[in-house]
Scaffold this motif. Structure first.
Motif, PDB file in Angstrom:
ATOM      1  N   ALA A 164       0.807  -1.193  -0.111  1.00 51.23           N
ATOM      2  CA  ALA A 164       0.204   0.043  -0.194  1.00 51.23           C
ATOM      3  C   ALA A 164       0.930   1.187  -0.183  1.00 51.23           C
ATOM      4  N   LEU A 165       1.950   1.302   0.716  1.00 51.94           N
ATOM      5  CA  LEU A 165       2.721   2.342   0.786  1.00 51.94           C
ATOM      6  C   LEU A 165       3.547   2.520  -0.631  1.00 51.94           C
ATOM      7  N   ILE A 166       3.965   1.520  -0.950  1.00 50.34           N
ATOM      8  CA  ILE A 166       4.822   1.752  -2.295  1.00 50.34           C
ATOM      9  C   ILE A 166       3.785   2.358  -3.387  1.00 50.34           C
ATOM     10  N   GLY A 198       2.995  10.179  -4.323  1.00 51.42           N
ATOM     11  CA  GLY A 198       4.162  10.981  -3.948  1.00 51.42           C
ATOM     12  C   GLY A 198       5.054  11.152  -5.324  1.00 51.42           C
ATOM     13  N   GLN A 199       4.409  10.412  -6.322  1.00 49.38           N
ATOM     14  CA  GLN A 199       5.396  10.436  -7.632  1.00 49.38           C
ATOM     15  C   GLN A 199       6.571  10.327  -7.494  1.00 49.38           C
ATOM     16  N   MET A 200       6.948   9.273  -6.741  1.00 44.88           N
ATOM     17  CA  MET A 200       8.345   8.499  -6.405  1.00 44.88           C
ATOM     18  C   MET A 200       8.603   7.756  -7.517  1.00 44.88           C
ATOM     19  N   ALA A 219      15.464   3.350  -2.271  1.00 50.64           N
ATOM     20  CA  ALA A 219      16.515   3.816  -1.444  1.00 50.64           C
ATOM     21  C   ALA A 219      15.840   4.156   0.002  1.00 50.64           C
ATOM     22  N   VAL A 220      14.506   4.565  -0.145  1.00 54.17           N
ATOM     23  CA  VAL A 220      14.119   4.852   1.150  1.00 54.17           C
ATOM     24  C   VAL A 220      13.683   3.532   2.013  1.00 54.17           C
ATOM     25  N   LEU A 221      13.172   2.421   1.295  1.00 55.42           N
ATOM     26  CA  LEU A 221      12.796   1.313   1.911  1.00 55.42           C
ATOM     27  C   LEU A 221      13.994   0.283   2.238  1.00 55.42           C
ATOM     28  N   ALA A 222      15.349   0.790   1.810  1.00 58.41           N
ATOM     29  CA  ALA A 222      16.527  -0.272   1.827  1.00 58.41           C
ATOM     30  C   ALA A 222      16.792  -0.428   3.334  1.00 58.41           C
ATOM     31  N   ASP A 223      17.419  -1.293   3.594  1.00 53.75           N
ATOM     32  CA  ASP A 223      18.057  -1.551   5.171  1.00 53.75           C
ATOM     33  C   ASP A 223      18.887  -0.425   5.447  1.00 53.75           C
ATOM     34  N   GLY A 275      20.914   7.259   4.128  1.00 49.17           N
ATOM     35  CA  GLY A 275      20.376   8.509   3.946  1.00 49.17           C
ATOM     36  C   GLY A 275      19.106   8.728   3.202  1.00 49.17           C
ATOM     37  N   TRP A 276      18.031   7.769   3.629  1.00 51.54           N
ATOM     38  CA  TRP A 276      16.821   7.790   3.078  1.00 51.54           C
ATOM     39  C   TRP A 276      15.958   8.973   3.125  1.00 51.54           C
ATOM     40  N   ARG A 277      16.426   9.780   4.298  1.00 46.37           N
ATOM     41  CA  ARG A 277      15.859  11.125   4.560  1.00 46.37           C
ATOM     42  C   ARG A 277      16.303  12.340   3.236  1.00 46.37           C
TER      43      ARG A 277
END
Length: 134
Positions: A50-52, A59-61, A68-72, A78-80
């Motif tokens: 759902a988030l993806i 979010g047009q990501m 990059a955001v969901l990676a370990d 640096g996901w922020r």
């Protein structure tokens, strides 16, 4: 493991092709459980899907940004920065859309029915090269 949803049920619920879920799995974004050789998803994976999907639509990501955001965190601390950059890009797009809306509203208010390029509101916002006169 009785609270698992089949891949078909998940695809239908989220209005996604099954191939998209397969691709997200290959990219390491989701991890299904296997039951009799078929993919099934638990609640944690359903929320992740759902988030993806939300990020892809509202979010047009890009998928690379989502990876990059969901990676370990050990792999991508640096996901922020990715999220901050996406916010900046969205804000720039919003500014462009606001400008476009302004020009279009000016054109709607234009008294020149057959020549919108002669509208004063439009002309005021356009820079011309060099000394040009009407």
């Amino acid at each position: 493991m009785d609270d698992l949803a089949s891949i078909r049920r998940v695809a239908d619920h989220f209005d996604l092709p099954v191939s998209t879920l397969h691709y997200w799995e290959r990219r390491g974004l989701i991890t299904p459980h296997r039951r009799f050789g078929q993919r099934h998803y638990d609640a944690a994976q359903l929320y992740r899907i759902a988030l993806i999907r939300l990020w892809r639509t509202t979010g047009q990501m890009s998928l690379n940004e989502i990876v990059a955001v969901l990676a370990d965190p050990a792999d991508a601390p640096g996901w922020r920065g990715t999220v901050t950059a996406r916010i900046a890009a969205i804000e720039a797009e919003m500014a462009e859309l606001d400008a476009a809306r302004g020009y279009l509203r000016d054109l709607l208010a234009c008294p020149h029915e057959d020549a919108p390029e002669e509208c004063e509101g439009f002309r005021a916002g356009v820079a011309l090269p060099g000394p040009v006169s009407d």
